[in-house]
Every structure is written in structure tokens, then in C-alpha cells.
Design an enzyme around this catalytic site. Structure first.
Site, mmCIF file in Angstrom:
data_model
loop_
_atom_site.group_PDB
_atom_site.id
_atom_site.type_symbol
_atom_site.label_atom_id
_atom_site.label_comp_id
_atom_site.label_asym_id
_atom_site.label_seq_id
_atom_site.Cartn_x
_atom_site.Cartn_y
_atom_site.Cartn_z
ATOM 1 N N ASP A 117 110.501 156.761 130.344
ATOM 2 C CA ASP A 117 111.029 156.167 131.577
ATOM 3 C C ASP A 117 110.701 157.052 132.786
ATOM 4 O O ASP A 117 110.466 158.252 132.647
ATOM 5 C CB ASP A 117 112.553 155.987 131.436
ATOM 6 C CG ASP A 117 113.111 155.011 132.462
ATOM 7 O OD1 ASP A 117 112.326 154.253 133.073
ATOM 8 O OD2 ASP A 117 114.339 155.009 132.661
ATOM 9 N N ASN A 137 111.666 143.814 130.318
ATOM 10 C CA ASN A 137 110.736 144.199 131.399
ATOM 11 C C ASN A 137 109.967 143.010 131.983
ATOM 12 O O ASN A 137 109.320 143.132 133.018
ATOM 13 C CB ASN A 137 109.756 145.289 130.936
ATOM 14 C CG ASN A 137 110.392 146.659 130.779
ATOM 15 O OD1 ASN A 137 110.002 147.459 129.933
ATOM 16 N ND2 ASN A 137 111.399 146.961 131.601
HETATM 17 C C1 IPE Z 1 113.302 151.229 129.168
HETATM 18 O O1 IPE Z 1 113.179 151.552 130.507
HETATM 19 C C2 IPE Z 1 112.078 150.521 128.698
HETATM 20 C C3 IPE Z 1 110.864 151.333 128.615
HETATM 21 C C4 IPE Z 1 110.774 152.604 128.858
HETATM 22 C C5 IPE Z 1 109.693 150.628 128.196
HETATM 23 P P1 IPE Z 1 113.748 150.610 131.658
HETATM 24 O O2 IPE Z 1 113.386 151.250 132.948
HETATM 25 O O3 IPE Z 1 113.295 149.220 131.460
HETATM 26 O O4 IPE Z 1 115.315 150.671 131.387
HETATM 27 P P2 IPE Z 1 116.531 150.390 132.365
HETATM 28 O O5 IPE Z 1 116.231 149.106 133.067
HETATM 29 O O6 IPE Z 1 116.612 151.527 133.333
HETATM 30 O O7 IPE Z 1 117.718 150.332 131.475
HETATM 31 C C1 IPE Z 2 109.005 153.210 132.514
HETATM 32 O O1 IPE Z 2 109.015 153.504 133.859
HETATM 33 C C2 IPE Z 2 107.884 152.260 132.144
HETATM 34 C C3 IPE Z 2 108.329 150.895 131.837
HETATM 35 C C4 IPE Z 2 109.571 150.511 131.753
HETATM 36 C C5 IPE Z 2 107.298 149.928 131.578
HETATM 37 P P1 IPE Z 2 109.783 152.615 134.918
HETATM 38 O O2 IPE Z 2 108.810 151.639 135.519
HETATM 39 O O3 IPE Z 2 110.995 152.004 134.351
HETATM 40 O O4 IPE Z 2 110.172 153.705 136.010
HETATM 41 P P2 IPE Z 2 111.498 153.797 136.848
HETATM 42 O O5 IPE Z 2 112.636 153.767 135.890
HETATM 43 O O6 IPE Z 2 111.499 152.622 137.767
HETATM 44 O O7 IPE Z 2 111.382 155.096 137.571
HETATM 45 MG MG MG Z 3 112.923 152.642 134.216
#
Ligand code: IPE
Ligand code: IPE
Ligand code: MG
Length: 255
Positions: free
Chosen positions: A28, A76
């Protein structure tokens, strides 16, 4: 798998027997990494994708049994279409570009999650990498793509109910092992250690069943900044944890 002799300095003094066999990572913080650099979110994903082979190679050098990476959740899809399209293209590029490294390191590539929604040409390339590496006996690299744990459990329950309705299984004979064998992760060991980057203290619907007794380790570092030394630190901390699985500390047994 032969015991690798590689022990990085950052893990010196931690006996191999105390290392986790299976590490799962919630990758993340790509968006926040980009934002901090004044870049669009997708640049964070690009940098995050660069980091996947780096950490995978280290897992392989360490001789871990399995590395499971959360790449795209079933939630996502709520993101803007251009971001989703970019992530799918990154996934396709990744499974094509990494084939030689996966084969050279005898890594067995596999995936969990649902196929629907993922573009067919992306699935085709991922399938090719899976098939090509199916005979490899090194570290298992499992990418969770379009994965959501509640849906996985509901799918397993439905399949079990269908089999019971057909008279193939006796409902009274359904055990934890039966359910586990109907999950996407059937045949895989449960993760010993869960790492989450970018500071959030939640599971975000990742491996809810499988993480029941995993040790949790959260770092403020965002995924694009997560390095081998951070992996080692998590493993070192893991080795210092006492896993009780509901029992009592080893020294107080029988006391
Ligand atoms: C979890 O991260 C999913 C992945 C890393 C693929 P998210 O960014 O989607 O999670 P939330 O929304 O902060 O819970
Ligand atoms: C994790 O990074 C990757 C995916 C969930 C695909 P994020 O895109 O969730 O990054 P933040 O949480 O917005 O920083
Ligand atoms: Mg995230």
C-alpha cells in the site's frame, strides 16, 4: 527446496528455523508516495511495480517458501477507470517482463482472485507465466489480483453447498480443512507474517481466513520505498515474537 546459504547481514544471528516460511504483503501507499513527490498517482504504481521484482528476488534468495503480494483488491474497481486501466497494463507488462527472472530463479508464479473483469489479453499473459513456471520448485510467488477474502469465502461456501446438494459430500463431515481446500489458496500454507506498508492498521479484505494466526507487521514506509532491509527487519521482529496459537508460553507448559 535446497537450503540456501544466503544470510544477509541484517539477519545475522537470527536462526533460519525462526524465519517465516510464508510472507504476505499488502503493498500500500503508491498513491501517497506519488503525491509526496508531486507526481500523479499512476507514477506511484509504476514505481511500486518496479519494487515487486526487487522484493521477490530477495524472497527467493532467502529461500522463503512463499511470498504473497496483494496487487489489486476486489474493491479497487471503485477507482477511476484510467487508474484501473493503468494497473492492468502494469500487471501485463510485469508478467511478460519478469518471465526470464522467474525462470532463472526457479520461482513458481501463481495467482489468487477472480478472473472476471481482468482484460482477456492480460489474463492470457499471466496464464502463460503461470504455466511456464509450474514445474519450478523454488519460492512460490502468489499475486492476489482482483482478490477479496469475503468473496473467496462465500464462493467456497457456495461450492460446498452445491457439492452437498449433489450428494458428493456429507454436510456433517465438513471441517476447517474442507473449507480451506475450497479457497483460492487451497494447498498453500497459511502466511506466517503479514507486512503492510504505508501505515494503515487494517486487513482491507486480504486473506481473512488464512491470516488467523499470522504475525502482523506494519511500516510507515510506502511500498515504492520498501527495501530488502525492511523485509529483513520484519523477519527479525517476527523471530522475536512468541506465537502461542491459543496455548500457553512454552516455558509455562505443565506449570
Ligand atoms: C489494499 O489497499 C489493496 C492493495 C494493496 C492491493 P487499499 O489502498 O485498497 O486499501 P484501503 O482502501 O486503504 O483499505
Ligand atoms: C496500493 O497503493 C496499490 C493498490 C491498491 C492498487 P494505493 O494506490 O492504495 O496508494 P494510497 O493508499 O492511495 O497511497
Ligand atoms: Mg491504499
Amino acid at each position: 527446496m535446497p537450503e540456501p546459504s544466503y544470510i544477509p547481514e541484517t539477519l545475522a544471528g537470527v536462526p533460519r528455523s525462526a524465519w517465516p516460511g510464508h510472507i504476505a504483503i499488502i503493498m500500500d501507499g503508491n498513491g501517497r508516495w506519488a503525491e509526496a513527490c508531486g507526481l500523479p498517482r499512476i507514477e506511484g504504481h509504476r514505481e511500486g511495480a518496479v519494487n515487486v521484482p526487487r522484493i521477490t528476488q530477495e524472497a527467493s534468495r532467502l529461500g522463503l517458501v512463499q511470498l504473497t503480494l496483494f496487487a489489486f483488491s476486489s474493491e479497487n474497481w471503485r477507482r477511476p477507470p484510467h487508474e484501473i486501466a493503468f494497473l492492468m497494463e502494469l500487471y501485463r507488462e510485469y508478467v511478460v517482463r519478469e518471465r526470464p527472472t522467474i525462470m532463472d530463479n526457479r520461482i513458481r508464479f501463481t495467482t489468487i482472485g477472480r478472473r472476471d473483469g481482468i482484460p482477456a489479453h492480460v489474463l492470457a499473459e499471466a496464464d502463460r507465466t503461470t504455466e511456464m513456471s509450474a514445474g519450478n520448485r523454488g519460492t512460490v510467488l502468489c499475486l492476489a489480483v482482483n482478490y477479496g477474502s469475503r468473496r473467496e469465502i462465500a464462493d467456497a461456501a457456495r461450492r460446498l453447498a452445491e457439492r452437498a446438494a449433489r450428494g458428493e459430500i456429507d454436510p456433517a463431515a465438513i471441517t476447517e480443512a474442507t473449507l480451506a481446500s475450497h479457497l483460492d489458496t487451497a494447498g498453500m500454507p497459511d502466511p506466517d507474517l503479514l507486512i503492510r506498508t504505508a501505515g494503515e492498521m487494517r486487513l482491507s479484505n486480504f486473506l481473512l481466513w488464512q491470516l488467523s494466526y499470522a504475525e502482523l507487521w506494519v511500516t510507515e514506509k510506502r511500498w515504492p520505498d520498501f527495501r530488502e532491509a525492511d523485509l529483513h527487519q520484519a523477519m527479525r521482529d517476527f523471530a522475536g515474537r512468541e506465537r502461542r496459537f491459543g496455548g500457553l508460553p512454552a516455558e509455562s507448559e505443565g506449570a
